[in-house]
Design an enzyme around this catalytic site. Structure first.
Site, PDB file in Angstrom:
ATOM      1  N   GLU A  31       0.698  -0.867   0.307  1.00  0.00           N
ATOM      2  CA  GLU A  31       0.209   0.219  -0.007  1.00  0.00           C
ATOM      3  C   GLU A  31       0.849   1.000   0.183  1.00  0.00           C
ATOM      4  O   GLU A  31       1.210   1.678   0.742  1.00  0.00           O
ATOM      5  CB  GLU A  31      -1.007   0.217   1.456  1.00  0.00           C
TER       6      GLU A  31
ATOM      7  N   CYS B 154      -2.640   9.159   2.765  1.00  0.00           N
ATOM      8  CA  CYS B 154      -2.383   8.979   1.568  1.00  0.00           C
ATOM      9  C   CYS B 154      -3.114   9.205   0.656  1.00  0.00           C
ATOM     10  O   CYS B 154      -3.144   9.146  -1.100  1.00  0.00           O
ATOM     11  CB  CYS B 154      -1.752   6.758   1.835  1.00  0.00           C
TER      12      CYS B 154
HETATM   13  P1  NAD Z   1       8.240   5.090   4.054  1.00  0.00           P
HETATM   14  O1  NAD Z   1       8.529   4.059   2.883  1.00  0.00           O
HETATM   15  O2  NAD Z   1       9.641   5.616   4.685  1.00  0.00           O
HETATM   16  O3  NAD Z   1       9.073   4.177   5.324  1.00  0.00           O
HETATM   17  C1  NAD Z   1       7.488   2.894   6.124  1.00  0.00           C
HETATM   18  C2  NAD Z   1       8.109   1.657   6.325  1.00  0.00           C
HETATM   19  O4  NAD Z   1       9.542   1.599   5.406  1.00  0.00           O
HETATM   20  C3  NAD Z   1       9.039   1.877   8.121  1.00  0.00           C
HETATM   21  O5  NAD Z   1       8.425   1.405   9.137  1.00  0.00           O
HETATM   22  C4  NAD Z   1      10.181   2.422   7.374  1.00  0.00           C
HETATM   23  O6  NAD Z   1      11.196   1.883   8.866  1.00  0.00           O
HETATM   24  C5  NAD Z   1      10.671   0.803   6.597  1.00  0.00           C
HETATM   25  N1  NAD Z   1      11.291   1.458   5.499  1.00  0.00           N
HETATM   26  C6  NAD Z   1      12.174   2.522   4.873  1.00  0.00           C
HETATM   27  N2  NAD Z   1      13.260   1.597   4.473  1.00  0.00           N
HETATM   28  C7  NAD Z   1      13.340   0.001   4.332  1.00  0.00           C
HETATM   29  C8  NAD Z   1      13.911  -0.431   3.305  1.00  0.00           C
HETATM   30  N3  NAD Z   1      14.790  -0.884   2.760  1.00  0.00           N
HETATM   31  N4  NAD Z   1      13.703  -1.624   3.662  1.00  0.00           N
HETATM   32  C9  NAD Z   1      12.580  -2.254   5.240  1.00  0.00           C
HETATM   33  N5  NAD Z   1      11.621  -1.317   5.192  1.00  0.00           N
HETATM   34  C10 NAD Z   1      11.712  -0.152   4.854  1.00  0.00           C
HETATM   35  O7  NAD Z   1       7.250   5.239   4.363  1.00  0.00           O
HETATM   36  P2  NAD Z   1       6.502   6.488   5.289  1.00  0.00           P
HETATM   37  O8  NAD Z   1       6.745   7.910   5.365  1.00  0.00           O
HETATM   38  O9  NAD Z   1       6.670   5.895   6.795  1.00  0.00           O
HETATM   39  O10 NAD Z   1       5.219   6.961   5.466  1.00  0.00           O
HETATM   40  C11 NAD Z   1       4.577   7.594   4.412  1.00  0.00           C
HETATM   41  C12 NAD Z   1       4.150   6.763   2.547  1.00  0.00           C
HETATM   42  O11 NAD Z   1       3.522   6.160   3.444  1.00  0.00           O
HETATM   43  C13 NAD Z   1       3.816   7.933   2.136  1.00  0.00           C
HETATM   44  O12 NAD Z   1       4.238   7.385   0.667  1.00  0.00           O
HETATM   45  C14 NAD Z   1       1.959   7.278   1.641  1.00  0.00           C
HETATM   46  O13 NAD Z   1       1.641   7.698   0.780  1.00  0.00           O
HETATM   47  C15 NAD Z   1       2.885   6.014   2.226  1.00  0.00           C
HETATM   48  N6  NAD Z   1       1.323   5.860   2.846  1.00  0.00           N
HETATM   49  C16 NAD Z   1       0.184   4.888   2.496  1.00  0.00           C
HETATM   50  C17 NAD Z   1      -0.624   4.135   2.608  1.00  0.00           C
HETATM   51  C18 NAD Z   1      -1.327   3.632   1.911  1.00  0.00           C
HETATM   52  O14 NAD Z   1      -2.858   2.377   2.092  1.00  0.00           O
HETATM   53  N7  NAD Z   1      -1.147   3.825   0.412  1.00  0.00           N
HETATM   54  C19 NAD Z   1      -1.427   4.615   3.810  1.00  0.00           C
HETATM   55  C20 NAD Z   1      -0.309   5.571   4.763  1.00  0.00           C
HETATM   56  C21 NAD Z   1       0.840   5.743   4.476  1.00  0.00           C
END
Ligand code: NAD
Length: 504
Positions: free
Chosen positions: A271, A305
């Site tokens: 997501e 999001c």
């Molecule tokens: P992010 O991708 O930076 O991080 C999300 C998670 O991934 C965190 O737990 C982070 O520690 C982990 N992560 C980061 N790098 C990683 C790697 N290399 N390997 C594995 N895990 C890793 O996102 P964010 O800044 O925490 O959240 C914002 C984003 O989430 C926005 O793009 C938003 O649109 C999206 N989002 C989507 C939905 C949906 O339902 N589509 C809902 C909420 C948020």
């Protein structure tokens, strides 16, 4: 824009103990194997809230092995669905009892207004747990009416079974709700889990782990490992004993997770980000539309999001819409997330603050017209004014996910143009249509390349309804029956009345 007054003070909650800060592995709390910790600060004040364990690959491995042993042992995966339902209901009841505490945690840790967490996000956690508790004893396969096979009567059917160990990686923007989206269906189906919350927003997920144990969910069924994405997150995504990786976060990280999980042929649900359009036609009642359109844009400081951050407005009502949206934005009270009356709190951290201010500056450089907002609020905490630009589809802020309270209003002249603009993005999460014209609604709901459409409303997802994105917004479904099934696999069984070929 005005400032909210009267600080409600900090602290974890009325009479509430501080949340856990260690890792929850196999039903016990323990520090990271390395002994490392991560400082957690309140984004609204910079105040040090806690030091959480900095889990790494060794901790993820311990948690995955605990989840694997628990799954294979069958204390959760093979008990009756009714028993799992009972414990999920108890878990939901405990979350409800801790509503104030969880909402305060969210306000302190993430910076979102307490009222949003108390009235919307945490109740959704409760609803999600109860929704999936209801499915736990209703997971069924199918039967097939097929002709005899090699002369024997044949009864073929499918079993729907849990996958095994689910690795869940969650973002910081609505951490408790998104953790529940992953925990509830996985547990209802009989899986065990390892959850890796975002380092900036782990406290409420640790609290959920504590409440799950208190509800009687056996140790090792739900494990929580905090840590950074590049260390703990990457280790979870690539762990060979994980059967499914479910990730919510940015598109850039999602593609990396898909590769890591793909190397093990693990199932994946992603997501990801969004750049959702709202389309406003002249027949819409603008006085009714604008408060909701503004909510879609500014809820959670625009860090959702599904934020409707590209607003396409028919040129006939452009001025009327802009006047109303600017007035609404100016009414929004920005300030202490814990203070009564706050509409908009703090962005998650200074990095995000700089990023959002950078997008605002870039929009001005690219020739967008600033209608209202555009500045940081105060010099402490990560507050930004609700900001509205008038511009076109070529602007960077109209193409990239800002993840802040910044929207672009873009005029259109006819439906073909509106559709082309709305679909002209790498994302495909949600869309909002503001009209009562049935033929437009029918055309656009079919033609929009998104996972979720709202017509004449915008709001949080309902646990019964599938939630999904297409294109750069993701793969697979969460919530609803589709979200339950995404946590199961089918097994086909062929049962013959006698050894094939020897039947009478
Ligand atoms: P992010 O991708 O930076 O991080 C999300 C998670 O991934 C965190 O737990 C982070 O520690 C982990 N992560 C980061 N790098 C990683 C790697 N290399 N390997 C594995 N895990 C890793 O996102 P964010 O800044 O925490 O959240 C914002 C984003 O989430 C926005 O793009 C938003 O649109 C999206 N989002 C989507 C939905 C949906 O339902 N589509 C809902 C909420 C948020």
């Amino acid at each position: 824009m005005s400032s909210a007054s009267a600080s409600a003070g900090t602290g974890f909650g009325r009479d509430a103990p501080p949340p856990p800060t260690d890792l929850l592995i196999d039903g016990t709390w323990r520090p990271a194997a390395s002994g490392g910790t991560i400082a957690v600060r309140a984004p609204a004040t910079g105040e040090l809230l806690a030091e959480i364990a900095a889990g790494e690959a060794a901790d993820i491995d311990a948690a995955v092995r605990a989840a694997r042993a628990q799954f294979d042992g069958g204390d959760w995966s093979r008990v009756s669905g009714a028993e799992r339902a009972k414990l999920l209901w108890r878990f939901a009841d405990l979350v409800e009892e801790h509503l104030d505490e969880l909402a305060r945690l969210e306000a302190l840790d993430v910076g979102r207004p307490y009222a949003e967490a108390f009235f919307a996000e945490i109740p959704l956690v409760v609803d999600t747990l109860r929704h999936f508790a209801g499915w736990a004893d209703k997971i069924t396969g199918s039967t097939f009416s097929l002709p005899p096979f090699a002369g024997a009567e044949r009864f073929s059917y499918t079993l729907r079974e849990p996958l095994g160990v689910v690795g869940a990686i969650t973002p910081w923007n609505a951490p408790t709700m998104i953790a529940a989206w992953k925990i509830a269906p996985a547990l209802a189906a009989g899986n065990t889990l390892v959850v890796k919350p975002a380092a900036d927003a782990s406290l409420s997920t640790l609290k959920l782990g504590e409440l799950a144990l208190e509800a009687g969910i056996p140790g090792g069924v739900l494990n929580v490992v905090t840590g950074t994405g590049t260390s703990a997150g990457a280790a979870l995504a690539e762990h060979p004993l994980v059967d499914k990786v479910t990730f919510t976060g940015s598109t850039a990280v999602g593609t990396r997770i898909a590769s890591a999980a793909g190397a093990n042929l693990a199932k994946v649900t992603l997501e990801l980000g969004g750049k959702s359009p709202q389309i406003v036609w002249p027949d819409a009642d603008l006085d009714a539309v604008v408060p909701v359109a503004a909510l879609s844009l500014f809820a959670n400081q625009g860090q959702t999001c599904a934020s409707g951050s590209r607003i396409y407005v028919h040129r006939d009502v452009l001025d009327a819409f802009l006047t109303r949206l600017a007035a609404r934005a100016d009414e929004i009270r920005v300030g202490d997330p814990l203070a009564e009356g706050t509409d908009m709190g703090s962005l998650i951290n200074e990095q995000q603050l700089e990023r959002v201010l950078g997008y605002i500056a870039q929009a001005q450089d690219e020739g967008a017209t600033l209608i209202t907002g555009g500045s940081r609020v105060g010099d402490r905490g990560c507050f930004v004014q609700p900001t509205v630009f008038l511009g076109d589809n070529t602007l960077t802020i109209a193409r990239e996910e800002v993840f802040g309270p910044v929207g672009t209003v873009i005029p259109f002249d006819d439906d073909d143009e509106a559709l082309e603009y709305a679909n002209g993005t790498e994302y495909g999460l949600t869309a909002v249509l503001w009209t009562n014209d049935a033929s437009r609604i029918t055309r656009f709901t079919r033609a929009l390349r998104v996972g979720v459409v709202w017509v004449n409303a915008w709001g949080p997802p309902h646990p019964a309804l599938p939630w999904l994105g297409v294109k750069g917004s993701g793969i697979g479904e969460e919530l609803g029956l589709a979200g339950l099934h995404a946590n199961t696999r089918l097994k086909t069984v062929n049962l013959l009345s006698a050894p094939a070929g020897r039947a009478a």
